[in-house]
Design an enzyme around this catalytic site. Structure first.
Site, PDB file in Angstrom:
ATOM      1  N   LYS A  10       0.852  -1.204   0.000  1.00 28.98           N
ATOM      2  CA  LYS A  10       0.000   0.000   0.000  1.00 28.98           C
ATOM      3  C   LYS A  10       0.882   1.248   0.000  1.00 28.98           C
ATOM      4  O   LYS A  10       1.954   1.257   0.625  1.00 28.98           O
ATOM      5  CB  LYS A  10      -0.875  -0.055   1.256  1.00 28.98           C
ATOM      6  CG  LYS A  10      -1.867   1.072   1.420  1.00 28.98           C
ATOM      7  CD  LYS A  10      -2.702   0.825   2.686  1.00 28.98           C
ATOM      8  CE  LYS A  10      -3.750   1.891   2.914  1.00 28.98           C
ATOM      9  NZ  LYS A  10      -4.569   1.624   4.114  1.00 28.98           N
ATOM     10  N   SER A  64      -9.475   1.456   3.348  1.00 23.69           N
ATOM     11  CA  SER A  64      -8.706   2.320   2.486  1.00 23.69           C
ATOM     12  C   SER A  64      -7.703   1.558   1.604  1.00 23.69           C
ATOM     13  O   SER A  64      -7.273   2.090   0.588  1.00 23.69           O
ATOM     14  CB  SER A  64      -7.941   3.342   3.323  1.00 23.69           C
ATOM     15  OG  SER A  64      -7.037   2.688   4.194  1.00 23.69           O
ATOM     16  N   SER A  82      -9.431  -1.236   7.343  1.00 19.75           N
ATOM     17  CA  SER A  82      -8.944  -1.037   5.973  1.00 19.75           C
ATOM     18  C   SER A  82      -8.297  -2.230   5.312  1.00 19.75           C
ATOM     19  O   SER A  82      -7.988  -2.170   4.127  1.00 19.75           O
ATOM     20  CB  SER A  82      -7.957   0.120   5.929  1.00 19.75           C
ATOM     21  OG  SER A  82      -8.685   1.304   5.864  1.00 19.75           O
TER      22      SER A  82
HETATM   23  N1  GLN Z   1     -12.871   3.434   7.180  1.00 19.81           N
HETATM   24  C1  GLN Z   1     -12.066   3.758   8.326  1.00 19.81           C
HETATM   25  C2  GLN Z   1     -11.674   5.222   8.293  1.00 19.81           C
HETATM   26  O1  GLN Z   1     -11.896   5.849   7.304  1.00 19.81           O
HETATM   27  C3  GLN Z   1     -10.879   2.865   8.416  1.00 19.81           C
HETATM   28  C4  GLN Z   1      -9.692   3.324   7.674  1.00 19.81           C
HETATM   29  C5  GLN Z   1      -8.479   2.478   7.907  1.00 19.81           C
HETATM   30  O2  GLN Z   1      -8.545   1.403   8.523  1.00 19.81           O
HETATM   31  N2  GLN Z   1      -7.345   2.990   7.492  1.00 19.81           N
HETATM   32  O3  GLN Z   1     -11.162   5.714   9.235  1.00 19.81           O
END
Ligand code: GLN
Length: 482
Positions: A77, A152, A176
């Site tokens: 990532k 994400s 994410s």
């Molecule tokens: N959807 C969650 C957020 O936007 C998780 C994001 C993540 O785990 N990086 O904070």
């Protein structure tokens, strides 16, 4: 023709001379080229991966000792540092930034002979669950391009889903890794907080962030986790942990142990849950019971507090973590603007960051501000403490918790713009693991009548990755309906 099943089979083929790392790299480069419309990978390291494959092939032929991930083709990532490679957090703020050192996770992958073939698209600074907040545009779900990949770490999930690499690293602050794995029909695991060093991982919310793994099967997750986990002088949250039990693909044998499984009544009966997903989980429970497992429905009445607590605490941490991006030493800089320091900061940050990131920095600054701190930040911390107490009680009586991963299957593209609050609320089943630091995994067990896959999520006690992986193997081998 090259085909990939899992790491042990591939490495056996390498040892027997049936395939080479060079063949594997050529195969994946071709697939990546043909899948560029999915927008999963931001930058492909073409020459570098070919050269590395050659080097590894020679190393093997020379009879030298081989690393555990010898020849394994990985993507990471775009928030995980890889020396001399682009590291942009899918943000305009860092679009020109080149990493000057390796994250511990990448260093360990390379020391164990992996081949990193590219870096993956994600929501900007890992904030989001659709990959639509990316500066590069969204990664598309390979099963239906009109659906989101999840986020994400959407690009990483799609890279594994579409067969553009063998495994991928993502990061999981509130789901994410597990959520995009669920939307894409693959395995995604977030280890316990403090299992994998965060050194070189761009910080979103430091007390929640954890690097996780995407793969097609549980053994591959275990093989990667074995390599990337462990103490690190650069991250004291890892050093403070008790030495872990050895996790490896070999220890992840389907274990006939009688697991005690808890199911949260308040989750499975939650109004946001798609009825078909509820039905699939209930059927799974019935089958597990028939096979002699103990599955008990228990109360978890904190459920409606966890998303608000998560967003208060993570935005607070993000507002502090992201204050370093001011355009002075690195990052986006508006060269024309040099009037005064405050304007300089405002313009750099105003143009460098996207809408969602700015929203979260402002929200985080607000919940930490004098007069609101106690009403929001302190309250959210109290919820986090209550969750820790409840978690301790739960794992005194149970080995794992079973939950859906997400209340619905993959959203239609455009969801983030149309209804951002709905996307936040859809994190209801994943953020609990990050608030408490426990490990979680999403397993691709089901298919919805709308054609999309969905998973079941397992959570275990902190540092009990082994139980999680072993039961995961049992479920994937015996209860998959897809
Ligand atoms: N959807 C969650 C957020 O936007 C998780 C994001 C993540 O785990 N990086 O904070």
């Amino acid at each position: 023709m090259f085909s990939y099943q899992n790491i042990p089979t591939y490495q056996q083929q390498l040892n027997e001379g049936e395939v080479s790392c060079k063949d594997a790299v050529a195969y994946y480069l071709d697939k990546i080229k043909n899948a560029s419309h999915l927008n999963a990978i931001i930058e492909v390291y073409v020459n570098e991966s070919i050269e590395r494959a050659q080097f590894l092939d020679e190393k093997r032929k020379a009879g030298k000792a081989l690393g555990k991930l010898h020849g394994v083709i990985v993507t990471v990532k775009d928030v995980i540092s890889h020396k001399d490679h682009k590291l942009s957090a899918s943000s305009n703020m860092l679009k020109e930034f080149i990493s000057i050192y390796d994250s511990t996770a990448v260093k360990k992958l390379l020391e164990d002979d992996a081949i990193i073939i590219g870096n993956c698209n994600c929501d900007e600074f890992a904030m989001g669950n659709t990959n639509e907040n990316s500066f590069y545009g969204r990664a598309k779900n390979a099963l239906d391009e009109n659906k989101v990949s999840g986020g994400s770490s959407g690009g990483s999930a799609v890279a594994v889903q579409a067969g553009l690499c063998m495994v991928s690293l993502g990061s999981d602050t509130g789901g994410s890794v597990r959520q995009p794995a669920d939307f894409c029909g693959i395995v995604g695991m977030k280890p316990s907080y403090g299992t994998v060093s965060r050194h070189g991982l761009i910080a979103y919310a430091s007390s929640f962030d954890q690097i996780g793994v995407f793969a097609n099967n549980v053994e591959d997750v275990a093989s990667v986790l074995e390599v990337i986990s462990g103490p690190d002088d650069y991250d004291s949250t890892v050093n403070q942990q008790i030495p872990k039990e050895v996790i490896s693909s070999k220890s992840v044998k389907s274990n006939p142990k009688e697991y005690r499984i808890a199911l949260f009544k308040n989750a499975i009966n939650h109004e946001s849950l798609d009825p078909e997903i509820r039905k699939a989980i209930f059927e799974l429970i019935e089958n597990l019971r028939k096979d002699g497992y103990t599955v008990e429905e228990i109360d978890f009445d904190l459920i409606d507090y966890i998303v608000p607590a998560y967003y208060v605490l993570t935005t607070a941490e993000a507002s502090s973590n992201l204050s370093r991006y001011d355009g002075v030493r690195y990052g986006y800089r508006d060269e024309k603007n040099t009037e005064d320091l405050a304007t300089f900061y405002k313009k750099n940050r105003g143009k460098g960051f996207g809408k969602e990131v700015k929203k979260r920095i402002m929200l985080g600054t607000f919940v930490l501000s004098e007069g609101y701190y106690d009403a929001y930040f302190t309250k959210a911390q109290q919820v986090r403490n209550l969750l820790a107490l409840r978690t301790k009680e739960i794992f005194n009586s149970f080995d794992v918790v079973l939950l859906p991963t997400v209340p619905t299957t993959a959203f239609d593209a455009g969801m983030m713009e149309k209804d951002p609050i709905a996307t936040y609320l859809a994190d209801i089943f994943t953020v609990y693991a990050n608030l408490t630091g426990i490990p979680g995994i999403s397993l691709p067990l089901f298919k919805h009548s709308n054609g999309m896959p969905f998973g079941a999520q397992l959570l275990a006690n902190k540092r009990d990755e082994l139980t999680l992986l072993q039961l995961s193997k049992v479920l994937l081998e015996n209860y998959k309906r897809y």
